[in-house]
Design a protein around this motif. Structure first.
Motif, PDB file in Angstrom:
ATOM      1  N   THR A  52       0.858  -1.328  -0.002  1.00  0.00           N
ATOM      2  CA  THR A  52       0.120  -0.105   0.167  1.00  0.00           C
ATOM      3  C   THR A  52       0.597   1.194   0.066  1.00  0.00           C
ATOM      4  N   THR A  53       2.019   1.194   0.440  1.00  0.00           N
ATOM      5  CA  THR A  53       2.821   2.329   0.787  1.00  0.00           C
ATOM      6  C   THR A  53       4.418   2.164   0.740  1.00  0.00           C
ATOM      7  N   ILE A  54       5.205   2.982   0.192  1.00  0.00           N
ATOM      8  CA  ILE A  54       6.594   2.857   0.297  1.00  0.00           C
ATOM      9  C   ILE A  54       6.948   4.170   0.401  1.00  0.00           C
ATOM     10  N   LEU A  55       7.902   4.334   1.498  1.00  0.00           N
ATOM     11  CA  LEU A  55       8.308   5.632   2.186  1.00  0.00           C
ATOM     12  C   LEU A  55       9.947   5.470   2.159  1.00  0.00           C
ATOM     13  N   GLY A  56      10.619   6.719   1.847  1.00  0.00           N
ATOM     14  CA  GLY A  56      12.058   6.815   1.983  1.00  0.00           C
ATOM     15  C   GLY A  56      12.139   7.620   3.246  1.00  0.00           C
ATOM     16  N   ASP A  57      13.525   7.371   3.848  1.00  0.00           N
ATOM     17  CA  ASP A  57      13.603   7.994   5.100  1.00  0.00           C
ATOM     18  C   ASP A  57      15.175   8.812   5.113  1.00  0.00           C
ATOM     19  N   PRO A  58      15.386   9.927   5.101  1.00  0.00           N
ATOM     20  CA  PRO A  58      16.801  10.125   4.845  1.00  0.00           C
ATOM     21  C   PRO A  58      17.323  10.164   6.363  1.00  0.00           C
ATOM     22  N   GLN A  59      16.374  10.172   7.345  1.00  0.00           N
ATOM     23  CA  GLN A  59      16.927  10.260   8.802  1.00  0.00           C
ATOM     24  C   GLN A  59      17.750   8.774   9.078  1.00  0.00           C
ATOM     25  N   THR A  60      16.968   7.745   8.775  1.00  0.00           N
ATOM     26  CA  THR A  60      17.505   6.442   9.020  1.00  0.00           C
ATOM     27  C   THR A  60      18.289   5.808   7.816  1.00  0.00           C
ATOM     28  N   ARG A  61      18.173   6.628   6.585  1.00  0.00           N
ATOM     29  CA  ARG A  61      18.638   6.050   5.326  1.00  0.00           C
ATOM     30  C   ARG A  61      18.147   4.708   5.034  1.00  0.00           C
ATOM     31  N   ALA A  62      16.781   4.480   5.162  1.00  0.00           N
ATOM     32  CA  ALA A  62      16.192   3.207   4.810  1.00  0.00           C
ATOM     33  C   ALA A  62      14.669   3.448   3.938  1.00  0.00           C
ATOM     34  N   ASP A 157       7.918  11.247   7.615  1.00  0.00           N
ATOM     35  CA  ASP A 157       8.077  12.444   8.554  1.00  0.00           C
ATOM     36  C   ASP A 157       8.778  12.145   9.815  1.00  0.00           C
ATOM     37  N   ALA A 158       8.967  12.855  10.513  1.00  0.00           N
ATOM     38  CA  ALA A 158       9.679  12.484  12.125  1.00  0.00           C
ATOM     39  C   ALA A 158       9.129  11.369  12.837  1.00  0.00           C
TER      40      ALA A 158
END
Length: 249
Positions: A52-62, A157-158
């Motif tokens: 349903t969803t794919i999210l990128g996360d610069p904080q955890t680099r994942a 987001d955070a």
């Protein structure tokens, strides 16, 4: 009421109609006796999960993959081109989460898919692949030429970033898999379709043979194919058949 019953007993019924009514009656009795009536075609395989969803996360680099599956089921989420998978578990409502960290998923274009693990290490068919482009800072966007309108692709987001950290700490490490070991698309669905076609062919052939038998019997009796006779039809004994006695149904 008595007159109605007498009229009903004079209606001739062929063996084909009797079989149909018998099966219908047995199905009705089964439905009434069941506490939870849930008619399902048992030869159909369980459905594949849904991304349903794919999210990128610069904080955890994942990259976080979210989806739904069977409740409490084990789910394998695959990442291509070099096939790796993360094994996770759906919750009681069927939701699952899988995170791919930078040590196993380098920036670039990747396709994601998922399967539900069934008993005896069998799996469902995989979901259609969803392509995303992972930037150097691990922000994601839909890959060129990859159309997945039902999948939300964005960035965390955070609050979601904090959730991803927890998921990474608790989930199993990603595992490499040989391309030949990745479940091929639509294998179980195609197998179920073949079984259904085979069953339909058997039923259609049996129906055709019964109708041909009825037509031949009616022709020998000099009656119309739709003639119902006088009373209920009874199969003749072997000595009756050799004597040339024909049923009225």
């Amino acid at each position: 009421m008595r007159t109605l019953i007498q009229r009903l007993t004079k209606i001739g019924v062929s063996e084909f109609v009797l079989i149909f009514l018998l099966v219908l009656a047995m199905g009705g009795v089964f439905a009434l006796m069941s506490t939870n009536v849930n008619f399902q075609v048992t030869i159909l395989p369980p459905p594949p999960p849904t991304i349903t969803t794919i999210l990128g996360d610069p904080q955890t680099r994942a990259v976080l993959v979210i989806g739904t599956s069977l409740p409490n089921a084990t789910v394998r989420v695959y990442a291509f081109s070099d096939p790796i998978f993360v094994e996770t578990k759906a919750d009681a409502e069927g939701a699952f989460l899988a995170a791919f960290t930078e040590d196993v998923l380098a920036p670039g274009t990747h396709n994601f898919s998922a399967v539900t693990v069934l008993p005896q290490q069998q799996t469902t068919d995989p979901t259609p692949k969803v392509g995303v482009t992972v930037a150097a800072d691990y922000k994601v966007e839909p890959a060129a030429g990859s159309a997945a309108p039902t999948v939300k692709i964005g960035n965390a987001d955070a609050a979601t970033s904090s959730l991803i950290r927890t998921i990474i700490r608790n989930q199993e490490s990603a595992k490499a898999v040989a391309p030949d070991d990745v479940p091929p698309p639509d294998r179980k669905a195609n197998r179920a379709l073949i079984i259904q076609i085979g069953l339909f062919a058997v039923i259609a052939l049996e129906t055709l043979l019964l109708l041909m038998q009825r037509a031949r019997r009616k022709a020998q009796a000099g009656q119309s194919f739709f003639h119902l006779g006088r009373g209920l039809y009874r199969l003749p004994h072997s000595r009756d058949a050799t004597a040339g006695h024909l049923p009225n149904g």
